[in-house]
Structure formats: C-alpha cells, structure tokens
Design an enzyme around this catalytic site. Structure first.
Site, PDB file in Angstrom:
ATOM      1  N   ARG A  46       0.809  -1.219   0.000  1.00  0.00           N
ATOM      2  CA  ARG A  46       0.000   0.000   0.000  1.00  0.00           C
ATOM      3  C   ARG A  46       0.838   1.262   0.000  1.00  0.00           C
ATOM      4  O   ARG A  46       0.498   2.249  -0.667  1.00  0.00           O
ATOM      5  CB  ARG A  46      -0.955  -0.017   1.192  1.00  0.00           C
ATOM      6  CG  ARG A  46      -1.986  -1.134   1.097  1.00  0.00           C
ATOM      7  CD  ARG A  46      -3.041  -1.005   2.164  1.00  0.00           C
ATOM      8  NE  ARG A  46      -4.027  -2.087   2.067  1.00  0.00           N
ATOM      9  CZ  ARG A  46      -5.110  -2.160   2.820  1.00  0.00           C
ATOM     10  NH1 ARG A  46      -5.365  -1.214   3.717  1.00  0.00           N
ATOM     11  NH2 ARG A  46      -5.950  -3.161   2.685  1.00  0.00           N
ATOM     12  N   ASP A 145     -15.300   9.157   9.413  1.00  0.00           N
ATOM     13  CA  ASP A 145     -14.249   8.177   9.155  1.00  0.00           C
ATOM     14  C   ASP A 145     -12.915   8.905   9.190  1.00  0.00           C
ATOM     15  O   ASP A 145     -12.859  10.118   8.927  1.00  0.00           O
ATOM     16  CB  ASP A 145     -14.451   7.499   7.794  1.00  0.00           C
ATOM     17  CG  ASP A 145     -13.726   6.160   7.691  1.00  0.00           C
ATOM     18  OD1 ASP A 145     -14.380   5.113   7.856  1.00  0.00           O
ATOM     19  OD2 ASP A 145     -12.498   6.167   7.475  1.00  0.00           O
TER      20      ASP A 145
END
Length: 276
Positions: A46, A145
């Site tokens: 990632r 979030d």
C-alpha cells in the site's frame, strides 16, 4: 537491518524490519491502530504506491517525509486503513435500529463512527426513512471516518449495481438511481437520501470530537478490533459519555464489550446500552 522475509532483492524499494516497526509505531500514535506483524507485506504494497507517486526511493526516506509533511500524513493513514463494508451488513442490526426507532420516535441523533465508503450510513438512512415514512425526519445522521478518500466516495453515493443485489425491489427503486449509458452497471443513492447523511472526517484518537450530544444511537462496527485493550476502553468510555441514557450502541460481529460492565450492558447480539 535485514529486509523483511528476505524479499528485499525482489522489491522495488528497500524495506527493512525497522521500516515496518516505524510504520506500526506511527500508525498507532496517529490513529490508535495496532498493526499485526503479519501485515508487513500489506504495508509494503500500500505504501509503495505513495513512494512511486512522490518519486521517493526508499521507505526510510518516505517515513522522514511523512514526519515533516502534514498533508502526507493523511495519505499515509488513508493507505493503511481497511475499508470493508456492504449495504445492510449484519442485517439484524438494522432490524434492531428499526425497532428502536419505533419505540423511541423522539430519536434525534445517530452517529456512524466508521462510515467507510458510505454503505453503512446509507443503510441507516434507508432504515430511518422507512420507519418514519419520509426523507426529512427530525433525525440527524452523522457519518465519520478517518479516511478522507473513502468519505469522498461516500458523499458521491455511486456504487456497482451488484452491490445492491440483495436489497428488495422496493428499496432499489425508492433509494437508488439506475445508471444509463456510460454509467450502466452502476447505481447512485437518490439525492433525498444523500441529504439525510452528513459526512465528516474524524479520528477517534483526536482529543476533540466536536460532536453534539446527547447521541441516541452509535454504530461503531469492526473498528475497535484494530485497537489495543486500553485504547478500546478509552474510546468506548468517551462514546458512552456522549450517549442518551436510553441509547443504543451497535458493535461489530467480532467485538465483545462484556468486560466493561461499568460502561455498557448487553441488549442484543453485539448491541449494548450505556450504563449510567
């Protein structure tokens, strides 16, 4: 320092155990997330995308850059947070929400504390709209979030058509537009439903959440599993203090808070009420 699993020779960027430990430490400090040692390959995969984008040639150099650049810290956290969700995932929770709303029609505030790409808060909104029979109930739905990138997708409300395949025909036609032309195979949440949800970036580790209380219902599902036990208790205690005394806290299927009887008491399958 040797590279993790001795695979550095096959990797595009140098990546050592020390680099991985620094990533773990930084993510825990910034987001409270405890990365397992088994996540070393995921971290490389990632973050390597960020190195390519920034034309940085090593993890050591990248981590130094993260420490000096506030904007990159956001990308760092976004890259490492996992966002797995679906419409009406764990459907018994939404049945419980509907029952709660019918019994407490005076419900004012619902907080979805891990919005991800929006499927969960929109499922909450569909439940609220169905119970009250209107797109304009006197209920605030806040969805937050830590990942700003997924929140943007949530605000847009565009999804693959197969993501709503399990919904009833009535829900599909009432709550979604079907894409045509270039948008064939996609659906979009109807404008009226999108207006019911307010999306905001929020880090649960932040000192100030800037939330209006009391909150009647909190959905915080499959988030606490990424925190260690002291962090779990700290966050749960903060949430409970914000809740209405007759509130409902909805946890994930892998989460159990019976070890905190001074904070919450079970009232259903992975559903709790605050202890006051």
């Amino acid at each position: 320092m040797s590279a993790i699993q001795s695979t550095d020779a096959q990797r595009e960027f140098p990546y050592s155990r020390r680099d991985f430990e620094r990533v773990k430490s930084l993510l825990f400090k910034q987001a409270g997330i405890n990365l397992a040692d088994s996540k070393d390959a995921m971290v490389y995969s990632r973050l390597a995308r960020r190195l390519r984008t920034l034309n940085i040639h090593s993890f050591k150099e990248y981590l130094a850059y993260v420490g000096s650049c506030k904007d990159e810290m956001e990308h760092f956290i976004n890259a490492l947070t996992t966002n797995l969700t679906a419409f009406f995932r764990e459907p018994h929770h939404f049945e419980a929400l509907a029952n709660y709303l019918r019994k407490r029609s005076q419900t004012k505030r619902i907080w979805c504390a891990a919005s991800s790409t929006g499927e969960e808060p929109y499922s909450i909104a569909m439940t609220v709209a169905s119970v009250f029979g209107t797109f304009t109930p006197n209920v605030q739905i806040l969805a937050t979030d830590i990942d700003s990138k997924v929140l943007q997708k949530a605000r847009e409300g565009v999804y693959a058509q197969n993501s709503i395949s399990q919904l009833s025909h009535d829900y599909k036609t009432q709550f979604f537009y079907k894409g045509k032309g270039a948008q064939t195979g996609r659906v979009r949440v109807v404008d009226e439903l999108r207006k019911m949800v307010q999306f905001e970036t929020l880090n649960l580790m932040s000192a100030n959440w800037c939330l209006e209380a009391p909150i009647d219902v909190i959905f915080c599902r499959n988030v606490m599993i990424y925190f260690d036990r002291p962090t779990q208790r700290k966050i749960l205690a903060r949430m409970v203090r914000l809740m209405h005394s007759d509130g409902m806290y909805v946890a994930g299927h892998s989460e159990n808070f019976t070890m905190y009887p001074e904070l919450v008491a079970p009232m259903g399958k992975t559903i709790y009420r605050p202890v006051v």
